[in-house]
Design a protein around this motif. Structure first.
Motif, mmCIF file in Angstrom:
data_model
loop_
_atom_site.group_PDB
_atom_site.id
_atom_site.type_symbol
_atom_site.label_atom_id
_atom_site.label_comp_id
_atom_site.label_asym_id
_atom_site.label_seq_id
_atom_site.Cartn_x
_atom_site.Cartn_y
_atom_site.Cartn_z
ATOM 1 N N LYS A 142 15.182 0.801 -11.968
ATOM 2 C CA LYS A 142 15.588 -0.604 -11.837
ATOM 3 C C LYS A 142 14.813 -1.310 -10.734
ATOM 4 O O LYS A 142 14.435 -2.475 -10.880
ATOM 5 C CB LYS A 142 17.088 -0.690 -11.539
ATOM 6 C CG LYS A 142 17.969 -0.226 -12.696
ATOM 7 C CD LYS A 142 19.427 -0.503 -12.347
ATOM 8 C CE LYS A 142 20.368 0.305 -13.224
ATOM 9 N NZ LYS A 142 21.743 0.288 -12.693
ATOM 10 N N GLU A 144 28.722 10.263 -15.404
ATOM 11 C CA GLU A 144 29.838 9.334 -15.225
ATOM 12 C C GLU A 144 31.105 10.127 -14.955
ATOM 13 O O GLU A 144 31.424 11.058 -15.691
ATOM 14 C CB GLU A 144 30.006 8.462 -16.474
ATOM 15 C CG GLU A 144 28.997 7.338 -16.504
ATOM 16 C CD GLU A 144 29.106 6.432 -17.724
ATOM 17 O OE1 GLU A 144 28.264 5.527 -17.831
ATOM 18 O OE2 GLU A 144 29.999 6.662 -18.554
ATOM 19 N N GLN A 197 29.796 6.683 -10.976
ATOM 20 C CA GLN A 197 28.504 7.226 -11.393
ATOM 21 C C GLN A 197 27.893 8.082 -10.286
ATOM 22 O O GLN A 197 27.861 7.665 -9.128
ATOM 23 C CB GLN A 197 27.536 6.104 -11.752
ATOM 24 C CG GLN A 197 27.963 5.366 -13.023
ATOM 25 C CD GLN A 197 26.896 4.408 -13.493
ATOM 26 O OE1 GLN A 197 26.186 3.819 -12.682
ATOM 27 N NE2 GLN A 197 26.762 4.264 -14.797
ATOM 28 N N VAL A 239 25.214 11.120 -18.866
ATOM 29 C CA VAL A 239 24.834 10.005 -19.731
ATOM 30 C C VAL A 239 23.328 9.708 -19.705
ATOM 31 O O VAL A 239 22.840 8.939 -20.528
ATOM 32 C CB VAL A 239 25.611 8.718 -19.374
ATOM 33 C CG1 VAL A 239 27.098 8.897 -19.665
ATOM 34 C CG2 VAL A 239 25.398 8.318 -17.924
ATOM 35 N N ARG A 284 12.318 6.931 -22.058
ATOM 36 C CA ARG A 284 12.711 5.529 -21.868
ATOM 37 C C ARG A 284 13.834 5.504 -20.858
ATOM 38 O O ARG A 284 14.991 5.305 -21.193
ATOM 39 C CB ARG A 284 13.154 4.930 -23.205
ATOM 40 C CG ARG A 284 11.971 4.793 -24.136
ATOM 41 C CD ARG A 284 12.301 4.030 -25.378
ATOM 42 N NE ARG A 284 11.102 3.966 -26.209
ATOM 43 C CZ ARG A 284 11.093 3.509 -27.444
ATOM 44 N NH1 ARG A 284 12.214 3.085 -27.991
ATOM 45 N NH2 ARG A 284 9.984 3.489 -28.134
ATOM 46 N N THR A 310 16.182 4.133 -18.155
ATOM 47 C CA THR A 310 16.678 2.813 -17.784
ATOM 48 C C THR A 310 17.497 2.867 -16.498
ATOM 49 O O THR A 310 17.681 1.861 -15.836
ATOM 50 C CB THR A 310 17.563 2.212 -18.892
ATOM 51 O OG1 THR A 310 18.608 3.149 -19.211
ATOM 52 C CG2 THR A 310 16.760 1.934 -20.139
ATOM 53 N N ARG A 311 17.987 4.065 -16.149
ATOM 54 C CA ARG A 311 18.850 4.140 -14.969
ATOM 55 C C ARG A 311 18.483 5.312 -14.074
ATOM 56 O O ARG A 311 19.295 5.805 -13.324
ATOM 57 C CB ARG A 311 20.307 4.300 -15.424
ATOM 58 C CG ARG A 311 20.796 3.120 -16.229
ATOM 59 C CD ARG A 311 22.247 3.283 -16.582
ATOM 60 N NE ARG A 311 22.437 4.123 -17.754
ATOM 61 C CZ ARG A 311 23.629 4.464 -18.242
ATOM 62 N NH1 ARG A 311 24.722 4.074 -17.629
ATOM 63 N NH2 ARG A 311 23.738 5.193 -19.320
ATOM 64 N N ASN A 316 20.865 2.735 -28.645
ATOM 65 C CA ASN A 316 21.354 3.107 -27.323
ATOM 66 C C ASN A 316 22.711 2.512 -26.977
ATOM 67 O O ASN A 316 23.224 2.720 -25.897
ATOM 68 C CB ASN A 316 20.354 2.613 -26.271
ATOM 69 C CG ASN A 316 19.384 3.700 -25.900
ATOM 70 O OD1 ASN A 316 19.778 4.853 -25.818
ATOM 71 N ND2 ASN A 316 18.130 3.346 -25.707
ATOM 72 N N ARG A 360 26.557 1.609 -26.621
ATOM 73 C CA ARG A 360 27.878 2.223 -26.699
ATOM 74 C C ARG A 360 28.921 1.117 -26.610
ATOM 75 O O ARG A 360 28.640 0.023 -26.137
ATOM 76 C CB ARG A 360 28.063 3.218 -25.549
ATOM 77 C CG ARG A 360 27.180 4.447 -25.729
ATOM 78 C CD ARG A 360 27.377 5.425 -24.611
ATOM 79 N NE ARG A 360 27.194 4.761 -23.328
ATOM 80 C CZ ARG A 360 27.813 5.140 -22.215
ATOM 81 N NH1 ARG A 360 28.668 6.127 -22.243
ATOM 82 N NH2 ARG A 360 27.575 4.516 -21.083
ATOM 83 N N GLU A 379 24.615 -2.463 -20.363
ATOM 84 C CA GLU A 379 23.857 -1.932 -19.229
ATOM 85 C C GLU A 379 22.834 -0.905 -19.698
ATOM 86 O O GLU A 379 23.168 0.040 -20.413
ATOM 87 C CB GLU A 379 24.784 -1.285 -18.193
ATOM 88 C CG GLU A 379 24.103 -1.184 -16.832
ATOM 89 C CD GLU A 379 24.457 0.071 -16.052
ATOM 90 O OE1 GLU A 379 25.420 0.760 -16.410
ATOM 91 O OE2 GLU A 379 23.722 0.357 -15.091
ATOM 92 N N GLY A 380 21.614 -1.104 -19.295
ATOM 93 C CA GLY A 380 20.575 -0.145 -19.647
ATOM 94 C C GLY A 380 20.115 -0.249 -21.087
ATOM 95 O O GLY A 380 19.390 0.606 -21.564
ATOM 96 N N VAL A 381 20.564 -1.269 -21.809
ATOM 97 C CA VAL A 381 20.139 -1.415 -23.200
ATOM 98 C C VAL A 381 19.044 -2.465 -23.281
ATOM 99 O O VAL A 381 19.209 -3.584 -22.812
ATOM 100 C CB VAL A 381 21.326 -1.819 -24.099
ATOM 101 C CG1 VAL A 381 20.867 -2.001 -25.533
ATOM 102 C CG2 VAL A 381 22.416 -0.766 -24.020
ATOM 103 N N GLU A 382 17.941 -2.078 -23.869
ATOM 104 C CA GLU A 382 16.809 -2.999 -23.948
ATOM 105 C C GLU A 382 16.979 -3.980 -25.096
ATOM 106 O O GLU A 382 17.632 -3.681 -26.084
ATOM 107 C CB GLU A 382 15.540 -2.200 -24.209
ATOM 108 C CG GLU A 382 14.890 -1.664 -22.965
ATOM 109 C CD GLU A 382 13.585 -1.008 -23.327
ATOM 110 O OE1 GLU A 382 12.552 -1.679 -23.205
ATOM 111 O OE2 GLU A 382 13.603 0.153 -23.758
#
Lengths: 541, 268
Positions: free
Chosen positions: A111, A211, A247, A288, A537, A539-540, B15, B17, B28-31
């Motif tokens: 991020k 999580e 998290q 996750v 990919r 993302t977090r 992706n 949920r 969140e975190g989804v493109e």
């Protein structure tokens, strides 16, 4: 042909810091800055712990920009544990001052990278993702540009209907910001003889985002561990970072100079999570997200000469990392700034040429050596090698180095001199059986490897040439006899499978961590670039 | 020849949920990506550009961020791009969206109906497959759905349309609206040079005034359907596993017994 002033390969913290510093300090005549990255989006291939030393942002970003950093939490409570066995551990009664990160931001580097890209774009940087840079272009011994990879080849290398040819980008200077074990960087180091005093040594870092039920944990609490499930002869350690109340980032890094061929770092990671004092942090949790990456841990003596005519190397690719704190983001960004300052000092105006020879590179190296990050690396220069003699020596060296500002030991401690692959010893088959039997029960926080790979989001076009090339199949057969095909264990993504006499390569699982290129005892795996845009990919992460 | 491709920006639902408490998407975190089916529609248009020199216009309706999917289309070779965007369009259902898009299409083509309007067969977020057909009604031109092969010559088209049980070959006169399936082609990649041009290319924003929309037909006001609730389907049970490793015929027997018990097959 595309022409630009500066071409930056890799949109991670180092590359983007270079771009930001270039455009922020350029004055009226801004250079054209093109940044290319092989991930699908900015940050797709970026992974780190990460508790970031904020010194990397200072002077690069404005106070307002630092204020808005996508910070998950600030470290409020920090502890260190030495793990001896699963159940026996010891909390270090105080946090060693050099290790303290109280108040530092805990971030997802994915991020943060996306945020840096926004800032760079606003300043005028052109950032294009999904383009792997697969080749440097040289003329008369000087780098003058680079080529992107082709797309749309089928598995036999034939052109498909959507074939896209390679494109050439000419630049006055190329900045390699590829990250740890960057392929172009490694090729350049080999071709130009840029290697440092000793070869780079890496750790494989494996990480999950878990999580956990609300109300069980505290945001900003962090724990670092060293030791178990690594043996005392291998540099291994883990972390647990509570990024929010629900998290947790959990990771384990394992020195790739490990000796025992039966070792499977992913299994070590699973065991690490099962240790009671780790497990209590993730109780009732569910994984996750997943990822893996190599960390250049060699430190000061493993830093290559970070330049050659027409090209500068910044960040992890140049091994710029404090190997005591295992922190490199801030030094990566400082190196990016140093590169930008050198470029601006050596180019004036739009029709400026690259100074002849390597004057630009030398200026960059001088500026890099003046950064705090570099001094920090110098101070802990013997720590990593000392660990190769065993954990107690490592800990002692770390303490001594810190207390004496790196003056003791005054000489270079030998160790890690042969490279990671050479450290591997022949497989003891009895130990392999024991290692395979000893495993952790599956649960939502202990997914199996392929479930984890799925959660990395990695994806590769299946109908393309396999990007992991076996140089000599006979060497694989010999390796199977001697080492029992360690690639089937050290790969955190289950890319390599042995099926009878044949090594099956599921390249579409690849996380681009490069462990196979580093640790294959026969040096038999050539890591080439898959189609741009393929790969994890994150993302977090 | 003028070809318009309507494309939509959607969350990458592979992706996504669903929050079990609120029944909303966890973004969140989804493109955000180009609706994958729209990529096939764009590819058909670009092939018409390659073969016949068609001018390809891309239109997207959505918030300002949707400019990203238009730029991607420009990078691949589209000639011009329009973003249909205004607060007044918010909450539009498929009918209001179809009306708004049909107005925008005419506006983008200088008040005329273009020769061809292409859509993906459906969007992966709503999955309604209604907007393409809706636009054909508002433009009052013929509609062909599920197109897997498209040829155009002398103002006429010949298409192959994918049916449940085969392929229909359909001929007709342009103009027409078509929805395209993934069997049509493999979309091309955008080149780096293409991207460099695309980021500098203008994207025209059209609001309700620009498209001369009847205010009663757009947005929430123009939407006769409402989403009452959203909920994830109940989780299915695990099903029965037949482990036939080592004894295939016992496995086959177990499956056939199971089917017989359900009355689906008769033991002979």
């Amino acid at each position: 042909m595309i022409e630009t002033d500066v071409l930056i390969v890799g949109a991670g913290p180092a590359g983007l810091a270079t771009a930001i510093a270039l455009l922020r300090n350029a004055g009226e005549k801004k250079p054209r800055v093109v940044v290319l990255d092989k991930g699908r989006s900015v940050g797709s291939h970026v992974l780190s712990g990460a508790i970031v030393d904020p010194s990397g942002f200072e002077g690069l970003l404005t106070p307002e920009e630092i204020e808005k950093l996508p910070c998950e939490a600030k470290v409020v409570k920090e502890s260190f544990r030495s793990l001896f066995t699963a159940k026996w551990d010891m909390k270090i009664p105080w946090v060693p001052p050099m290790m303290s990160s109280k108040g530092f931001p805990v971030v997802s580097l994915t991020k943060v990278t996306a945020y840096l890209a926004q800032i760079a774009s606003k300043l005028g940087a052109e950032i294009y993702t999904g383009f792997a840079v697969t080749q440097l272009v040289e003329e008369n011994g000087s780098v003058v540009g680079a080529r992107t990879g082709e797309k749309g080849l089928d598995k036999n290398g034939r052109k498909k209907s959507n074939y896209l040819p390679s494109e050439e980008v000419r630049a006055k200077v190329v900045v390699l910001a590829e990250g740890g074990c960057g392929i172009l960087t490694e090729r350049l180091i080999a071709e130009k003889g840029l290697q440092g005093t000793r070869p780079q040594t890496y750790a494989l870092g494996i990480k999950e985002l878990i999580e956990v039920p609300a109300g069980t944990q505290t945001a900003g609490e962090v724990m670092h561990t060293f030791g178990w499930p690594s043996d005392f002869n291998t540099y291994g350690g883990g972390f647990v970072y509570h990024v929010s109340e629900t998290q947790v980032m959990v990771g384990y890094a394992y020195g790739l100079d490990y000796k025992r061929a039966e070792i499977d770092p992913f299994r070590l990671f699973r065991r690490f999570k099962s240790a009671p004092n780790v497990h209590r942090h993730i109780k009732g949790g569910k994984t996750v997200a997943y990822g893996a990456k190599v960390i250049p841990e060699g430190g000061f003596y493993a830093v290559p000469k970070p330049h050659a005519p027409g090209v500068l190397i910044v960040g992890d690719g140049a091994g710029l990392l404090d190997s005591l704190r295992i922190k490199g983001v801030h030094i990566a960004m400082q190196s990016g700034r140093a590169a930008a300052e050198a470029i601006l000092a050596n180019f004036t105006g739009q029709d400026a040429r690259c100074p002849s020879g390597d004057a630009l590179g030398e200026d960059y190296f001088k500026r890099l050596q003046a950064t705090n990050g570099w001094k920090e690396m110098q101070r802990v220069r013997n720590v990593r090698a000392s660990f190769s003699f065993g954990m107690p020596w490592g800990v002692m060296a770390a303490g001594l180095a810190w207390m004496t500002f790196g003056k003791i030991p005054w000489f270079r401690v030998p160790g890690c001199d042969e490279g990671d692959a050479a450290a591997l010893e022949p497989l003891v088959r009895e130990r392999l059986a024991r290692e395979a039997a000893d495993d952790v029960e599956a649960s939502p926080m202990q997914p199996d490897r392929l479930t984890d790979v799925f959660m990395s989001g990695t994806i590769h076009e299946e109908d393309q040439p396999c990007h992991l090339k076996i140089k000599d199949p006979a060497a694989c057969a010999a390796c199977e006899k001697e080492f029992g095909s360690p690639c089937t264990r050290f790969c955190p993504a289950e890319v390599y499978l042995r099926e009878g006499d044949h090594l099956q390569i599921d390249f579409s699982n690849c996380l681009h961590c490069k462990t196979c290129r580093i640790k294959c005892p026969k040096g038999n795996i050539d890591w080439t670039f898959p189609q741009g845009g393929d790969g994890p990919r994150y993302t977090r992460m | 020849m003028r070809v318009v491709v309507c494309i939509k920006q959607v969350p990458d639902t592979t992706n996504v949920r669903i929050n079990p408490k609120t029944n909303t998407l966890m973004r969140e975190g989804v493109e955000s990506i180009v609706n994958p089916f729209d990529e096939y529609a764009l590819e058909e248009a670009l092939r018409l550009k390659d073969a016949h020199g068609a001018r390809v216009t891309v239109i997207s309706m959505g918030p300002p961020q949707a400019t990203a999917v238009l730029r991607e289309a420009l990078a691949r070779g589209a000639d011009d791009a329009f973003l249909v965007s205004s607060r007044a369009f918010g909450g539009a259902d498929t009918l209001a969206t179809s009306y708004t898009l049909s107005q925008a299409i005419k506006k983008a083509c200088g008040g005329k109906t273009p020769d061809l309007v292409l859509f993906g067969k459906q969007a992966i977020d709503g999955d309604t497959a209604q907007v393409g057909p809706g636009v054909s009604e508002f433009l009052d031109v013929p509609l062909v759905t599920y197109v897997k092969k498209l040829e155009v010559a002398d103002g006429r088209f010949t298409v192959e349309s994918l049916m449940d049980d085969g392929t229909a070959v359909i001929e007709g006169a342009l103009p027409a609206v078509m929805t395209v399936v993934k069997e049509a082609s493999t979309p091309r990649f955008a080149s780096l040079a293409g991207w460099m041009d695309a980021v500098k290319a203008p994207v025209t924003v059209l609001d309700e005034k620009a498209v001369e929309a009847n205010p009663l037909w757009i947005g929430l006001t123009g939407s006769p359907t409402k989403v009452v609730t959203i909920f994830p389907p109940p989780t299915k049970g695990g099903g029965e596993k037949v482990d036939a490793r080592g004894d295939a015929s016992a496995g086959a027997r177990a499956i056939s017994d199971f089917l017989a018990k359900k009355g689906l097959v008769k033991h002979g």
